[in-house]
Design a protein around this motif. Structure first.
Motif, short mmCIF file in Angstrom:
data_model
loop_
_atom_site.label_atom_id
_atom_site.label_comp_id
_atom_site.label_asym_id
_atom_site.label_seq_id
_atom_site.Cartn_x
_atom_site.Cartn_y
_atom_site.Cartn_z
N GLN A 146 25.18 57.61 -57.98
CA GLN A 146 23.97 57.87 -58.76
C GLN A 146 24.25 58.84 -59.90
O GLN A 146 23.73 58.68 -61.01
CB GLN A 146 22.86 58.42 -57.87
N TYR A 147 25.10 59.81 -59.64
CA TYR A 147 25.39 60.83 -60.64
C TYR A 147 26.02 60.22 -61.89
O TYR A 147 25.72 60.63 -63.02
CB TYR A 147 26.33 61.89 -60.05
N LYS A 148 26.91 59.23 -61.72
CA LYS A 148 27.59 58.67 -62.90
C LYS A 148 26.60 57.96 -63.81
O LYS A 148 26.78 57.95 -65.04
CB LYS A 148 28.73 57.74 -62.48
N TYR A 149 25.52 57.38 -63.24
CA TYR A 149 24.51 56.74 -64.08
C TYR A 149 23.65 57.79 -64.78
O TYR A 149 23.27 57.63 -65.94
CB TYR A 149 23.64 55.81 -63.24
N THR A 196 29.46 51.43 -67.33
CA THR A 196 28.31 51.93 -66.56
C THR A 196 27.00 51.55 -67.24
O THR A 196 26.05 51.11 -66.58
CB THR A 196 28.41 53.46 -66.42
N LEU A 197 26.94 51.71 -68.57
CA LEU A 197 25.74 51.35 -69.32
C LEU A 197 25.42 49.87 -69.17
O LEU A 197 24.27 49.48 -68.91
CB LEU A 197 25.93 51.70 -70.80
N LYS A 198 26.43 49.02 -69.28
CA LYS A 198 26.21 47.57 -69.19
C LYS A 198 25.83 47.14 -67.77
O LYS A 198 25.12 46.17 -67.58
CB LYS A 198 27.43 46.81 -69.70
N SER A 199 26.29 47.91 -66.78
CA SER A 199 25.89 47.63 -65.40
C SER A 199 24.38 47.84 -65.25
O SER A 199 23.68 47.04 -64.61
CB SER A 199 26.65 48.55 -64.45
N PHE A 200 23.87 48.93 -65.85
CA PHE A 200 22.42 49.19 -65.85
C PHE A 200 21.67 48.08 -66.59
O PHE A 200 20.64 47.59 -66.13
CB PHE A 200 22.15 50.54 -66.50
#
Length: 451
Positions: A146-149, A196-200
């Motif tokens: 969660q922290y990395k997002y 990470t951004l594209k995963s969201f």
């Protein structure tokens, strides 16, 4: 117009840590904002009013780097200055309440108003908040996941605090790349944050939100080089394992033992810290990994068993008295330096188009995760098949093991060369054993002349 003073203040909390606050003040007024970080007082640069460069901080169970905290401080100061600039256009100065509200608004800190109309379109912040509520439950996330997002979101807001889902197009993605480069991020880190951004965003698409064309296909055009895999070679590992620390440095001996146990078994720190006696049965470690929930069964070699036996005195809930991750990493640096693990390692990387090269001694950068890399590389160099190594580490495919295998191939070549030299060494020793003192003397004189 009144003179404006901007500074960063660190307030001491009850537990001796420093709580960082950004402050604007004049002779009569003062407005302060909590940056949201508490740090070790030794890591604060009071002259620069920033966190000391290249330091790491363990905050609420998360590892936070100095750059992230300093970027947050600069963001606060930048927003304060923006508010004053906007007011100066009308030859005015904001009141304390106005300043606080406007800065918090720019930071996205103001609470969202309750919207009664269900048809009202959600903001990007609303969608991300929904993501953080639902996705951890869907994927059984750890706090680190969660922290990395959250970290990615803070960086996105640092680039554009008013960004919308409609405005997040290819041009904005390119702007974000330039923001990262301007803020001194490595290309490797930038690439990882875009993943990470594209995963969201993929999650948003799955939940019915529409994103701009080409955003998911966008790839930062950045120069990349493979990171050097850092690990201890077999001889270095055994030297570290057998090194005798002074009695007054007993804590270093414990830190070394924890590292070596991970190097002998492939465990991550998170699994070492939670290892229980019930996980040890008939010469095997039988456990479920904390990070990936893999069910692993690892045979204990004699070195790992020695460490278990050494700590049989410990009667805690776990097998070992494991310190926090940050403390263990700090102790490891001190222990490795004392043990002479000073082999030089060079890392080549890019920031934008600028090539950088850092050379450091192994002890300066050693961390818990180097133990897992050491297990993989040493196991492969000793001739253990990759499939067996993967069964211990939980690696699911060959690609994830490839960097280790490429490194181990070089090590293995050097080790296998011993087959070529051993036959000559053994013959020489055999001949020497049969020589009398006069023959040995003549041989010594001859070697002395040609040396």
């Amino acid at each position: 117009m009144k003179k404006m003073n901007f500074n960063t203040r660190a307030y001491v909390t009850q537990n001796g840590q420093l709580m960082i606050r950004v402050r604007w003040n004049s002779k009569k007024n003062e407005v302060a904002f909590s940056v949201g970080y508490t740090i070790d007082p030794m890591k604060w640069d009071s002259t620069k009013q920033l966190v000391k460069a290249n330091t790491t901080h363990y905050i609420s169970g998360k590892t936070v780097y100095a750059r992230e905290i300093n970027n947050a401080i600069r963001t606060f100061l930048g927003h304060i200055e923006e508010v004053f600039t906007e007011y100066s256009l009308h030859n005015e100065i904001p009141g304390n309440a106005d300043l606080k509200e406007l800065v918090n608004e720019k930071l996205g800190r103001n609470k969202l108003k309750v919207v009664e109309d269900d048809n009202t379109e959600k903001t990007l912040k609303d969608i991300f908040s929904e993501f953080l509520q639902l996705r951890p439950k869907e994927g059984c996330w750890s706090l680190q996941s969660q922290y990395k997002y959250e970290q990615m979101w803070n960086q996105l807001m640092g680039c554009d605090s008013n960004i919308t889902l409609e405005g997040l197009n290819q041009s904005k993605m390119l702007e974000l790349v330039n923001w990262y480069i301007k803020n001194d991020y490595h290309n490797y880190t930038i690439t990882k944050q875009f993943r990470t951004l594209k995963s969201f965003l993929r999650w948003a698409v799955r939940h019915g939100y529409k994103i701009q064309p080409g955003v998911l296909e966008f790839k930062p055009n950045l120069k990349m080089v493979h990171r050097t895999v850092t690990y201890l070679k077999y001889k270095e590992l055994m030297h570290f394992f057998e090194y005798e620390f002074p009695k007054e440095k007993e804590y270093l001996s414990k830190a070394r033992d924890m590292f070596c146990f991970m190097a002998f078994t492939s465990l991550r720190y998170s699994d070492l810290a939670k290892l229980r006696t019930s996980n040890i049965l008939d010469g095997y470690l039988d456990f479920c990994t904390e990070k990936t929930d893999d069910k692993l069964r690892i045979a204990l070699n004699e070195h790992a068993q020695k460490i278990i036996d050494k700590y049989a005195w410990y009667k805690g809930d776990t097998v070992f008295p494991v310190p926090s991750n940050q403390k263990l990493n700090d102790y490891l640096k001190e222990a490795a330096k004392l043990a002479g693990l000073d082999r030089e390692i060079t890392q080549v990387y890019f920031k934008g188009n600028t090539r950088h090269e850092d050379t450091y001694k192994f002890w300066e950068q050693i961390s818990c995760h180097d133990a897992r890399r050491t297990f993989v590389c040493c196991s492969l160099a000793l001739g253990i098949p990759p499939s067996v190594v993967m069964s211990c580490t939980g690696h699911s495919d060959y690609e994830s093991m490839k960097p280790y295998i490429e490194v181990a191939d070089e090590t293995q070549k050097m080790e296998m060369d011993k087959w070529n030299t051993h036959q000559y060494k053994s013959r020489i020793i055999e001949k020497l054993d049969k020589m009398d003192s006069e023959q040995l003397k003549k041989l010594f004189e001859y070697v002395k002349e040609i040396a």
